[in-house]
Design a protein around this motif. Structure first.
Motif, PDB file in Angstrom:
ATOM      1  N   LEU A   1     -13.900  -5.554  -6.152  1.00  0.00           N
ATOM      2  CA  LEU A   1     -14.897  -5.970  -7.145  1.00  0.00           C
ATOM      3  C   LEU A   1     -14.820  -5.118  -8.413  1.00  0.00           C
ATOM      4  O   LEU A   1     -15.089  -5.596  -9.505  1.00  0.00           O
ATOM      5  CB  LEU A   1     -16.306  -5.896  -6.547  1.00  0.00           C
ATOM      6  CG  LEU A   1     -16.635  -6.950  -5.494  1.00  0.00           C
ATOM      7  CD1 LEU A   1     -18.012  -6.691  -4.893  1.00  0.00           C
ATOM      8  CD2 LEU A   1     -16.553  -8.358  -6.065  1.00  0.00           C
ATOM      9  N   ALA A   2     -14.454  -3.855  -8.254  1.00  0.00           N
ATOM     10  CA  ALA A   2     -14.414  -2.940  -9.398  1.00  0.00           C
ATOM     11  C   ALA A   2     -13.088  -2.969 -10.160  1.00  0.00           C
ATOM     12  O   ALA A   2     -13.030  -2.589 -11.326  1.00  0.00           O
ATOM     13  CB  ALA A   2     -14.703  -1.518  -8.939  1.00  0.00           C
ATOM     14  N   ASN A   3     -12.021  -3.410  -9.498  1.00  0.00           N
ATOM     15  CA  ASN A   3     -10.682  -3.383 -10.088  1.00  0.00           C
ATOM     16  C   ASN A   3      -9.958  -4.694  -9.825  1.00  0.00           C
ATOM     17  O   ASN A   3     -10.180  -5.328  -8.787  1.00  0.00           O
ATOM     18  CB  ASN A   3      -9.856  -2.243  -9.481  1.00  0.00           C
ATOM     19  CG  ASN A   3     -10.539  -0.908  -9.602  1.00  0.00           C
ATOM     20  OD1 ASN A   3     -10.561  -0.320 -10.658  1.00  0.00           O
ATOM     21  ND2 ASN A   3     -11.122  -0.436  -8.511  1.00  0.00           N
ATOM     22  N   ALA A   4      -9.082  -5.052 -10.718  1.00  0.00           N
ATOM     23  CA  ALA A   4      -8.298  -6.283 -10.527  1.00  0.00           C
ATOM     24  C   ALA A   4      -7.348  -6.140  -9.341  1.00  0.00           C
ATOM     25  O   ALA A   4      -7.112  -7.103  -8.610  1.00  0.00           O
ATOM     26  CB  ALA A   4      -7.519  -6.621 -11.793  1.00  0.00           C
ATOM     27  N   THR A   5      -6.809  -4.935  -9.137  1.00  0.00           N
ATOM     28  CA  THR A   5      -5.869  -4.693  -8.044  1.00  0.00           C
ATOM     29  C   THR A   5      -6.174  -3.352  -7.393  1.00  0.00           C
ATOM     30  O   THR A   5      -6.862  -2.505  -7.963  1.00  0.00           O
ATOM     31  CB  THR A   5      -4.408  -4.683  -8.552  1.00  0.00           C
ATOM     32  OG1 THR A   5      -4.245  -3.610  -9.479  1.00  0.00           O
ATOM     33  CG2 THR A   5      -4.037  -6.015  -9.189  1.00  0.00           C
ATOM     34  N   PHE A   6      -5.630  -3.163  -6.203  1.00  0.00           N
ATOM     35  CA  PHE A   6      -5.793  -1.902  -5.467  1.00  0.00           C
ATOM     36  C   PHE A   6      -4.662  -1.788  -4.463  1.00  0.00           C
ATOM     37  O   PHE A   6      -3.954  -2.761  -4.179  1.00  0.00           O
ATOM     38  CB  PHE A   6      -7.152  -1.841  -4.763  1.00  0.00           C
ATOM     39  CG  PHE A   6      -7.388  -2.976  -3.816  1.00  0.00           C
ATOM     40  CD1 PHE A   6      -7.031  -2.879  -2.483  1.00  0.00           C
ATOM     41  CD2 PHE A   6      -7.951  -4.162  -4.267  1.00  0.00           C
ATOM     42  CE1 PHE A   6      -7.228  -3.939  -1.613  1.00  0.00           C
ATOM     43  CE2 PHE A   6      -8.157  -5.225  -3.409  1.00  0.00           C
ATOM     44  CZ  PHE A   6      -7.797  -5.114  -2.075  1.00  0.00           C
ATOM     45  N   ASN A   7      -4.487  -0.568  -3.922  1.00  0.00           N
ATOM     46  CA  ASN A   7      -3.465  -0.350  -2.895  1.00  0.00           C
ATOM     47  C   ASN A   7      -3.989   0.634  -1.856  1.00  0.00           C
ATOM     48  O   ASN A   7      -5.074   1.206  -2.014  1.00  0.00           O
ATOM     49  CB  ASN A   7      -2.162   0.140  -3.533  1.00  0.00           C
ATOM     50  CG  ASN A   7      -2.333   1.451  -4.259  1.00  0.00           C
ATOM     51  OD1 ASN A   7      -2.670   2.466  -3.646  1.00  0.00           O
ATOM     52  ND2 ASN A   7      -2.126   1.449  -5.574  1.00  0.00           N
ATOM     53  N   CYS A   8      -3.225   0.834  -0.810  1.00  0.00           N
ATOM     54  CA  CYS A   8      -3.674   1.694   0.290  1.00  0.00           C
ATOM     55  C   CYS A   8      -3.783   3.158  -0.113  1.00  0.00           C
ATOM     56  O   CYS A   8      -4.558   3.902   0.488  1.00  0.00           O
ATOM     57  CB  CYS A   8      -2.760   1.531   1.500  1.00  0.00           C
ATOM     58  SG  CYS A   8      -3.026  -0.031   2.358  1.00  0.00           S
ATOM     59  N   ASN A   9      -3.044   3.606  -1.130  1.00  0.00           N
ATOM     60  CA  ASN A   9      -3.215   4.983  -1.612  1.00  0.00           C
ATOM     61  C   ASN A   9      -4.657   5.191  -2.053  1.00  0.00           C
ATOM     62  O   ASN A   9      -5.279   6.200  -1.713  1.00  0.00           O
ATOM     63  CB  ASN A   9      -2.293   5.265  -2.807  1.00  0.00           C
ATOM     64  CG  ASN A   9      -0.835   5.266  -2.428  1.00  0.00           C
ATOM     65  OD1 ASN A   9      -0.460   5.567  -1.307  1.00  0.00           O
ATOM     66  ND2 ASN A   9       0.004   4.908  -3.394  1.00  0.00           N
ATOM     67  N   GLN A  10      -5.183   4.246  -2.810  1.00  0.00           N
ATOM     68  CA  GLN A  10      -6.556   4.350  -3.302  1.00  0.00           C
ATOM     69  C   GLN A  10      -7.563   4.271  -2.158  1.00  0.00           C
ATOM     70  O   GLN A  10      -8.554   5.001  -2.141  1.00  0.00           O
ATOM     71  CB  GLN A  10      -6.826   3.242  -4.315  1.00  0.00           C
ATOM     72  CG  GLN A  10      -5.989   3.380  -5.570  1.00  0.00           C
ATOM     73  CD  GLN A  10      -5.975   2.114  -6.382  1.00  0.00           C
ATOM     74  OE1 GLN A  10      -5.779   1.016  -5.862  1.00  0.00           O
ATOM     75  NE2 GLN A  10      -6.170   2.259  -7.689  1.00  0.00           N
TER      76      GLN A  10
END
Length: 122
Positions: free
Chosen positions: A43-52
């Motif tokens: 919801l806060a970012n367009a994309t994300f990954n497992c590091n985050q």
């Protein structure tokens, strides 16, 4: 004719069943934590990954984050963007990991979950 279990065998069986129940409960809780992190990042970012996600999650069982992400992908809650980034986890030796985005279904579920605490407070 089946052999009767000794008292020690019956106790060991009961202990094993309790251990399995604990593992299932922990897995459900871990999945819930991963889902919440995915919804928050999505919801806060367009994309994300497992590091985050690893940065905000408590220590999860080895490989559980990947299994939870795969479950969310299979349920069409998240989708692969086609992008990859190097992993920051020392255990993965920098192999490439996927970048994800929430799907429309994922955004709808996140919005419903976000609305629930407001409903309870009213």
């Amino acid at each position: 004719m089946t052999r009767r279990l000794t008292p020690a065998e019956r106790l060991a069986s009961v202990a094993k069943d309790h251990l399995l129940d604990d593992i299932v409960r922990q897995s459900e809780w871990s999945l819930f934590l991963v889902e919440q992190a995915v919804f928050a990042y999505g919801l806060a970012n367009a994309t994300f990954n497992c590091n985050q996600l690893r940065d905000v999650l408590p220590e999860l069982g080895h490989g559980y984050l990947g299994a939870a992400i795969n479950s969310l992908r299979t349920a069409r809650i998240i989708a692969h963007t086609g992008q990859m980034v190097p992993s920051t986890s020392p255990d993965t030796h920098g192999h490439r990991i996927a970048v994800w985005t929430l799907t429309d279904k994922g955004r709808a579920i996140a919005a419903q979950r976000r609305a629930r605490p407001a409903e309870r407070a009213a």
